[in-house]
Motif scaffolding. Structure first.
Motif, short mmCIF file in Angstrom:
data_model
loop_
_atom_site.label_atom_id
_atom_site.label_comp_id
_atom_site.label_asym_id
_atom_site.label_seq_id
_atom_site.Cartn_x
_atom_site.Cartn_y
_atom_site.Cartn_z
N HIS A 41 0.83 -1.21 0.00
CA HIS A 41 0.00 0.00 0.00
C HIS A 41 0.86 1.26 0.00
O HIS A 41 0.48 2.28 -0.59
N PHE A 42 2.01 1.21 0.66
CA PHE A 42 2.91 2.37 0.69
C PHE A 42 3.33 2.79 -0.71
O PHE A 42 3.51 3.98 -0.99
N HIS A 43 3.46 1.80 -1.61
CA HIS A 43 3.87 2.09 -2.99
C HIS A 43 2.67 2.39 -3.90
O HIS A 43 2.82 2.43 -5.12
N GLY A 44 1.51 2.62 -3.31
CA GLY A 44 0.36 3.04 -4.09
C GLY A 44 -0.41 1.92 -4.75
O GLY A 44 -1.32 2.19 -5.55
N LEU A 45 -0.09 0.67 -4.43
CA LEU A 45 -0.81 -0.47 -5.02
C LEU A 45 -1.84 -0.98 -4.03
O LEU A 45 -1.90 -0.56 -2.88
N ASP A 46 -2.67 -1.92 -4.48
CA ASP A 46 -3.76 -2.40 -3.65
C ASP A 46 -3.92 -3.91 -3.81
O ASP A 46 -3.78 -4.44 -4.91
N ILE A 47 -4.19 -4.59 -2.71
CA ILE A 47 -4.51 -6.03 -2.74
C ILE A 47 -6.02 -6.19 -2.75
O ILE A 47 -6.72 -5.60 -1.93
N GLU A 48 -6.53 -6.97 -3.67
CA GLU A 48 -7.95 -7.23 -3.77
C GLU A 48 -8.20 -8.74 -3.75
O GLU A 48 -7.28 -9.54 -3.96
N MET A 49 -9.45 -9.13 -3.53
CA MET A 49 -9.84 -10.53 -3.47
C MET A 49 -10.83 -10.84 -4.58
O MET A 49 -11.72 -10.04 -4.87
N ALA A 50 -10.70 -12.01 -5.18
CA ALA A 50 -11.64 -12.46 -6.21
C ALA A 50 -12.28 -13.77 -5.78
O ALA A 50 -11.67 -14.59 -5.09
N ASN A 51 -13.52 -13.96 -6.16
CA ASN A 51 -14.23 -15.24 -6.03
C ASN A 51 -14.40 -15.67 -4.58
O ASN A 51 -13.95 -16.76 -4.17
N LEU A 52 -15.07 -14.84 -3.79
CA LEU A 52 -15.35 -15.19 -2.40
C LEU A 52 -16.00 -16.57 -2.33
O LEU A 52 -17.00 -16.85 -3.00
N THR A 53 -15.43 -17.45 -1.52
CA THR A 53 -15.91 -18.83 -1.41
C THR A 53 -16.03 -19.18 0.07
O THR A 53 -15.05 -19.13 0.81
N VAL A 54 -17.25 -19.56 0.50
CA VAL A 54 -17.48 -19.87 1.90
C VAL A 54 -16.93 -21.25 2.25
O VAL A 54 -16.24 -21.42 3.25
N GLU A 55 -17.23 -22.25 1.44
CA GLU A 55 -16.73 -23.60 1.68
C GLU A 55 -15.79 -23.99 0.55
O GLU A 55 -16.20 -24.08 -0.61
N GLN A 56 -14.55 -24.22 0.87
CA GLN A 56 -13.54 -24.50 -0.15
C GLN A 56 -13.77 -25.89 -0.75
O GLN A 56 -14.13 -26.83 -0.03
N PRO A 57 -13.59 -26.04 -2.06
CA PRO A 57 -13.86 -27.32 -2.71
C PRO A 57 -13.07 -28.49 -2.15
O PRO A 57 -13.57 -29.61 -2.08
N ARG A 58 -11.84 -28.25 -1.70
CA ARG A 58 -11.04 -29.36 -1.18
C ARG A 58 -10.01 -28.85 -0.17
O ARG A 58 -9.30 -27.89 -0.44
N ILE A 59 -9.99 -29.51 0.98
CA ILE A 59 -8.95 -29.27 1.98
C ILE A 59 -8.36 -30.63 2.33
O ILE A 59 -9.03 -31.48 2.90
N GLN A 60 -7.11 -30.83 1.97
CA GLN A 60 -6.43 -32.11 2.19
C GLN A 60 -5.40 -31.98 3.30
O GLN A 60 -4.52 -31.12 3.25
N VAL A 61 -5.51 -32.80 4.31
CA VAL A 61 -4.52 -32.84 5.38
C VAL A 61 -3.28 -33.55 4.86
O VAL A 61 -3.34 -34.70 4.43
N ILE A 62 -2.13 -32.87 4.89
CA ILE A 62 -0.91 -33.47 4.35
C ILE A 62 0.16 -33.70 5.41
O ILE A 62 1.12 -34.43 5.17
N LYS A 63 0.00 -33.10 6.60
CA LYS A 63 0.97 -33.33 7.67
C LYS A 63 0.38 -32.94 9.00
O LYS A 63 -0.34 -31.94 9.11
N VAL A 64 0.68 -33.75 10.03
CA VAL A 64 0.25 -33.45 11.40
C VAL A 64 1.44 -33.58 12.32
O VAL A 64 2.21 -34.55 12.24
N GLU A 65 1.62 -32.62 13.21
CA GLU A 65 2.66 -32.65 14.24
C GLU A 65 2.05 -32.20 15.55
O GLU A 65 1.10 -31.40 15.56
N VAL A 66 2.59 -32.70 16.66
CA VAL A 66 2.07 -32.34 17.98
C VAL A 66 3.24 -31.94 18.88
O VAL A 66 4.27 -32.62 18.91
N ASP A 67 3.07 -30.83 19.59
CA ASP A 67 4.04 -30.39 20.59
C ASP A 67 3.32 -30.27 21.92
O ASP A 67 2.35 -29.51 22.04
#
Length: 256
Positions: free
Chosen positions: A90-116
């Protein structure tokens, strides 16, 4: 205006889904499968609902922008890194925008689990690594590290406190969605970086929560389970997996 890596290098500090990062995680996922226990945990504990919400909110807060919103849904160090990147854009005069608002994502794949065990997901809330005795083991097919303070004066009864959530569960996911962020030029007439099409894109997101032992047993597919307080701790590896301690072995998985 057209994008230049040299002129617009500050844009590249944002956690974009660079193909080499996504590819490395996909390679690692193919070589090390997540156990059925953790897949059931992610799907039946209510975690997937939080993952969907956090992924959407991350995009929304970056586009607004809402720095306090990012601090709410992200671990502190990640929130700071993303907020600073947005401010530079934003400091350089540009802007971040979002496209295609999606409430439920088509796919979420668990690829790694770690526990501390014994650590907070908030990195700055923990002591130095030298202050802990560390042992390693596994829990339901996932690696677990136990951190016990060297001068531990806690009583057994302290562990029975309902506010005690010693298991810091980290779930790294590959999220596929048409929702995406992009950078517009200074007069908002064209896209400088990224795209607005509806093609599915992949992002690697690390989610973490501090939970009790009983929370790990949420294996029945029952609706409306209370949230376990998940937060985003890394997004497209901008934090190199956001190790709990400086110098701790962590980072982007290597290709086989």
């Amino acid at each position: 205006m057209t994008f230049s890596e040299q002129k617009h290098a500050y844009v590249l500090s944002f956690p974009w889904n660079y193909p080499e990062i996504i590819g490395n995680y996909e390679d690692a996922a193919r070589s090390a499968q997540v156990s059925g226990f953790w897949n059931r945990f992610a799907n039946n504990s209510g975690a997937m609902v939080d993952f969907n919400n956090l992924f959407r909110e991350f995009h929304q807060f970056c586009a607004l922008p809402s720095y306090t919103g990012l601090e709410k849904i992200c671990e502190g160090r990640l929130a700071h890194a993303v907020n600073e990147s947005i401010k530079r854009i934003h400091f350089h005069g540009l802007d971040i925008e979002m496209a295609n608002l999606t409430v439920e994502q088509p796919r979420i794949q668990v690829i790694k689990v770690e526990v501390d065990h014994g650590l907070s997901l908030q990195r700055d809330a923990n002591m130095s690594l030298s202050d802990y005795q560390v042992t390693e083991s596994s829990i339901m097919g996932a690696p677990i590290r136990y951190y016990v303070p060297k001068n531990d004066d806690r009583e057994f009864i302290d562990g029975l406190n309902e506010d005690n959530r010693p298991y810091n569960v980290s779930v790294t996911c590959l999220v596929e969605s048409p929702m995406k962020l992009y950078v517009e030029n200074q007069n908002f007439s064209s896209v400088l970086f990224g795209s607005t099409d509806e093609e599915l894109v992949k992002n690697v997101v690390r989610f973490e929560a501090n939970v009790q032992w009983s929370d790990l047993l949420r294996q029945l597919p029952v609706n409306n389970k209370p949230s376990m307080g998940w937060k985003i701790t890394d997004f497209n590896n901008i934090m190199n997996e956001n190790a709990h301690f400086d110098g701790e072995s962590s980072g982007e998985p290597q290709s086989a």
